[in-house]
Design a protein around this motif. Structure first.
Motif, short mmCIF file in Angstrom:
data_model
loop_
_atom_site.label_atom_id
_atom_site.label_comp_id
_atom_site.label_asym_id
_atom_site.label_seq_id
_atom_site.Cartn_x
_atom_site.Cartn_y
_atom_site.Cartn_z
N GLN A 406 55.90 56.86 49.34
CA GLN A 406 54.99 56.25 48.36
C GLN A 406 55.67 55.12 47.60
OE1 GLN A 406 53.63 59.50 45.97
NE2 GLN A 406 52.48 60.45 47.64
N GLU A 407 56.95 55.31 47.28
CA GLU A 407 57.69 54.27 46.55
C GLU A 407 57.78 53.00 47.38
OE1 GLU A 407 61.83 53.91 44.00
OE2 GLU A 407 61.02 55.88 44.53
N GLN A 408 57.95 53.17 48.71
CA GLN A 408 58.05 52.01 49.59
C GLN A 408 56.70 51.31 49.79
OE1 GLN A 408 60.33 52.85 53.29
NE2 GLN A 408 60.78 54.82 52.31
N SER A 409 55.61 52.08 49.69
CA SER A 409 54.29 51.52 49.98
C SER A 409 53.90 50.40 49.02
CB SER A 409 53.23 52.63 49.95
OG SER A 409 53.08 53.13 48.62
N ARG A 410 54.51 50.38 47.85
CA ARG A 410 54.17 49.36 46.85
C ARG A 410 55.07 48.12 46.95
NH1 ARG A 410 54.02 54.28 43.89
NH2 ARG A 410 56.14 53.91 43.13
N MET A 411 55.95 48.10 47.95
CA MET A 411 56.95 47.03 48.04
C MET A 411 56.59 45.97 49.08
SD MET A 411 60.42 49.35 48.05
CE MET A 411 60.84 50.46 46.70
N THR A 412 57.13 44.78 48.90
CA THR A 412 57.06 43.76 49.94
C THR A 412 58.07 44.14 51.03
OG1 THR A 412 58.81 42.42 48.95
CG2 THR A 412 56.53 42.02 48.20
N ARG A 416 61.33 46.39 50.57
CA ARG A 416 61.46 47.64 51.34
C ARG A 416 62.78 47.67 52.11
NH1 ARG A 416 57.35 47.13 54.56
NH2 ARG A 416 55.89 47.66 52.89
N ASP A 417 63.14 46.55 52.69
CA ASP A 417 64.41 46.48 53.44
C ASP A 417 65.60 46.75 52.51
OD1 ASP A 417 63.04 45.88 55.73
OD2 ASP A 417 63.38 43.72 55.63
N LYS A 418 65.54 46.18 51.31
CA LYS A 418 66.61 46.41 50.34
C LYS A 418 66.64 47.88 49.90
CE LYS A 418 68.30 44.92 45.80
NZ LYS A 418 68.05 44.07 44.61
N PHE A 419 65.45 48.44 49.68
CA PHE A 419 65.34 49.84 49.27
C PHE A 419 65.96 50.76 50.32
CE2 PHE A 419 63.09 53.90 49.49
CZ PHE A 419 63.18 54.36 48.18
N LEU A 420 65.67 50.51 51.60
CA LEU A 420 66.17 51.37 52.67
C LEU A 420 67.68 51.25 52.85
CD1 LEU A 420 63.29 50.93 55.27
CD2 LEU A 420 63.86 52.99 53.96
N ILE A 421 68.22 50.07 52.54
CA ILE A 421 69.68 49.91 52.58
C ILE A 421 70.33 50.74 51.47
CG2 ILE A 421 71.58 48.27 52.17
CD1 ILE A 421 69.86 46.16 53.62
N GLN A 422 69.71 50.69 50.28
CA GLN A 422 70.25 51.42 49.14
C GLN A 422 69.93 52.91 49.18
OE1 GLN A 422 68.47 49.22 45.86
NE2 GLN A 422 70.37 48.05 45.56
N ASN A 423 68.80 53.27 49.82
CA ASN A 423 68.35 54.67 49.89
C ASN A 423 68.08 55.04 51.34
OD1 ASN A 423 67.66 55.34 46.78
ND2 ASN A 423 66.98 53.26 47.26
#
Length: 691
Positions: A406-412, A416-423
């Motif tokens: 759900q957190e990723q669904s609100r991202m560009t 999202r790519d940055k989020f997945l690198i960090q998480n």
């Protein structure tokens, strides 16, 4: 998102997990789908167990897992037709029948003793076959599930139930479209829609008892026969999760209720306290001078589980004497809440409805402040950069279902790519994962082996009591320890999967027993020392010496679990017995000298624990001071005036509020005073203070 895009996303996740875990895509698809059904409370839990063979008259046998529900006295058998193709295949009625017949063949050939006679004793199916013949011989229902990435043909309608012996056999297909609907649901569950006109021409009589923007309340009179039918149809899905867990642990048939059903049915309404329930929506119609509820969506019983289960049992077990429950009516309080409000309101409704019963506050642990704190740590505590990376990463704690996605669904896409690198996906863990890791550390492998939900309940009871005693023990160091246990678990999982001595089956149990034994052995052989979690955190992996120990222990635990002289034939069930763990502890596996050199002293550990608790205490104090300041002087003045007017506060509590008001003159309350000031605010809110 259309069905093809959704399926592609699922298959991407499945193949990613398979590459990370060294498993097959089929195993990972089954794990993903069964996990979703457990979270949606369609299944209470699930045991992966693959068995393929040939029965009498060359019948093909194929199953992928099972679960026995004590609450429903029902054996669930799962088969997983997995196509894994680029295009979505259609699951026809003929295909479904073939797979159901293969799964059904397992039950029938087990009941007859054929599998026990011809299957290898070391095979996972052998132990389950013995249980089907003996332990599960008197189940009242079999449920067969197909979990598939195919799309069910539109020609398949309701699949009629059959019989196996005296038990009913039901058939359920969960295809890729149904999984998509489950993911899209606001509640994370498949909505049960009950048309009450199927049972009564008008529905059930009701009286609206109150309404506001959050919920609407009804007082109802529901026939016992309808309640029993609904429970026998939907089983545990009809019960709120904590009530279901409590009922499963305590037994479902109440002798007093049964006596009233059989001997004084017309007095049931007078003698019984009735049930409290919630729903997401109802349809109401007027007629014959009365208001009727005609349709209910997502009915959940939050109090009165024993009443419901006892009625359902009576209509089956006491068929003649119960007289179809014709004279029995049950009072029902129904609270209708929207799915958006459900996450907050339903646990509270359940909690207060059960205040007089033995369903303790620990059972409502999923909303506990513990989870909020763990979530906070997971968002701000960076793990060290390792393996040449120039950045640290987070271990993402998913406090509520679907949070990570759900957190990723609100991202560009870039976000999202940055989020997945960090998480990274491999560093996401859930509440049940946390409970599993820590109960392994507490040396309760037999408890962990009972399944994710039962183990979580046991952990919740312990953690709630520990939190009440001293919540500062659940600090940043504790969070890091959980992460280290996750790293250890994944390492043992990898070791077992790639070991030459390992054959398919019982991996989860072997991993669990291996780690618990390691901590037990350290305590036995090196009582002045402890495992070095700090090193695991800093390196984000285990040392070579630790890996060597884990491999030695894992092989010994595997041989212990499958030993021919085990007390229970089904290895999965044997692992759940405390006797299994007691016997495992008697096995002598001396620790290697290199590993022992890496242990840390108990004194060093004690100092680290003390410092971590002190830091948490300081953090709590700072947080309290911030909350007092942010609440504002004007609000504290208003609270004091309201409390004095309504005679709410003691003289001491009034003095604390005056200390908060003194901020106006530049005098800030102490850390200790801030804690007490917030306690006064909490008391006021319980007394109806609205702010």
């Amino acid at each position: 998102m259309d069905i093809k895009e959704f399926r592609n996303g699922i298959l991407d996740e499945v193949h990613f997990n398979a590459s990370i875990n060294g498993t097959s895509p089929r195993e990972e698809f089954l794990a993903l789908y069964s996990g979703a059904l457990v979270e949606a409370e369609e299944l209470e839990d699930f045991e992966q167990l693959a068995y393929e063979g040939v029965g009498s008259r060359n019948r093909r046998i194929l199953i992928d897992g099972y679960y026995y529900s004590e609450l429903e006295n029902c054996l669930i058998i799962v088969a997983c037709p997995f196509s894994d193709g680029i295009e979505i295949q259609s699951l026809t009625a003929t295909d479904a029948e073939v797979h159901f017949n293969r799964a059904r063949a397992f039950v029938e050939e087990s009941r007859s003793g054929f599998i026990q006679k011809y299957a290898e004793e070391s095979s996972p199916g052998y132990g389950l076959a013995i249980d089907v013949q003996k332990r599960y011989a008197n189940v009242t229902k079999y449920k067969f599930y197909l979990l598939t990435d195919m799309a069910m043909s539109s020609r398949i309608r309701e699949i009629p139930s059959t019989k196996i012996g005296d038990a009913v056999a039901e058939y359920h297909i969960w295809d890729i479209a149904r999984l998509q609907s489950l993911y899209a649901s606001k509640t994370g569950k498949e909505d049960i829609v009950i048309d009450l006109k199927e049972f009564s021409p008008n529905g059930i009589p009701c009286l609206q008892a109150g309404s506001n923007e959050e919920y609407t309340a009804y007082l109802c009179n529901i026939p016992g026969s309808i309640l029993a039918y609904l429970y026998n149809t939907y089983g545990g899905r009809l019960l709120e999760g904590n009530v279901r867990s409590f009922l499963s642990a305590k037994g479902k048939i109440n002798k007093g209720i049964r006596n009233t059903i059989l001997n004084e049915p017309s007095m049931f309404f007078a003698y019984n306290n009735g049930i409290a329930a919630t729903a997401y929506a109802v349809e109401v119609e007027s007629g014959d001078g009365c208001t009727y509820i005609t349709k209910i969506t997502s009915l959940q019983i939050v109090n009165g589980g024993q009443t419901t289960a006892s009625l359902a049992a009576a209509i089956i077990n006491d068929k003649e004497r119960a007289n179809g429950l014709r004279d029995i009516y049950v009072p029902m309080k129904l609270s209708v809440v929207t799915p958006e409000k459900a996450m907050v309101l339903i646990p509270n409704i359940a909690k207060y409805a059960n205040k007089q019963n033995k369903v303790s506050d620990a059972d409502f642990f999923s909303n506990h402040a513990f989870h909020v704190r763990m979530e906070d740590f997971s968002r701000r505590v960076l793990a060290p950069a390792v393996m040449g990376n120039q950045y640290g990463t987070y271990w993402y704690y998913e406090r509520t279902r679907g949070q990570y996605k759900q957190e990723q669904s609100r991202m560009t896409k870039a976000e999202r790519d940055k989020f997945l690198i960090q998480n990274p996906k491999s560093q996401m863990f859930t509440k049940t994962d946390l409970a599993k890791f820590y109960n392994i550390y507490r040396q309760l492998p037999h408890q962990v082996s009972t399944g994710a939900q039962k183990n979580f309940i046991q952990f919740a009871e312990w953690a709630s009591a520990a939190w009440e005693k001293d919540e500062t023990v659940f600090n940043e160091r504790y969070f890091r320890q959980i992460v280290c246990l996750d790293i250890l678990y994944k390492k043992v999982d990898y070791i077992v999967k790639h070991a030459s001595w390992y054959e398919m089956g019982y991996k989860a149990q072997v991993v669990t027993y291996t780690l618990s034994y390691l901590f037990h052995r350290i305590g036995e052989e090196c009582p002045g020392y402890a495992f070095d979690f700090k090193s695991v955190w800093n390196q984000q992996t285990v040392s070579h010496a630790t890996e060597v120990e884990l491999e030695r222990i894992a092989e010994a635990m595997y041989n212990h679990l499958i030993s021919p002289d085990r007390e229970v034939q089904n290895v999965t069930e044997w692992a759940k017995r405390e006797a299994c763990w007691k016997k495992a502890r008697t096995i002598a596996i001396p620790l290697g000298s290199k590993f022992k050199k890496e242990l840390v002293s108990i004194e060093e550990e004690a100092t680290a624990k003390k410092n971590a608790r002190q830091e948490q205490k300081q953090e709590n104090s700072a947080s309290a001071m911030i909350q007092v300041a942010e609440y504002g002087v004007e609000n504290w003045k208003a609270l004091l005036s309201w409390g004095i007017q309504n005679r709410i506060f003691t003289p001491q509590e009034i003095s604390f509020l005056k200390a908060a008001i003194a901020m106006e003159a530049g005098k800030f309350p102490s850390e200790k005073q801030c804690g007490r000031i917030l306690q006064v605010l909490a008391k006021a809110r319980e007394e109806s203070w609205p702010n």
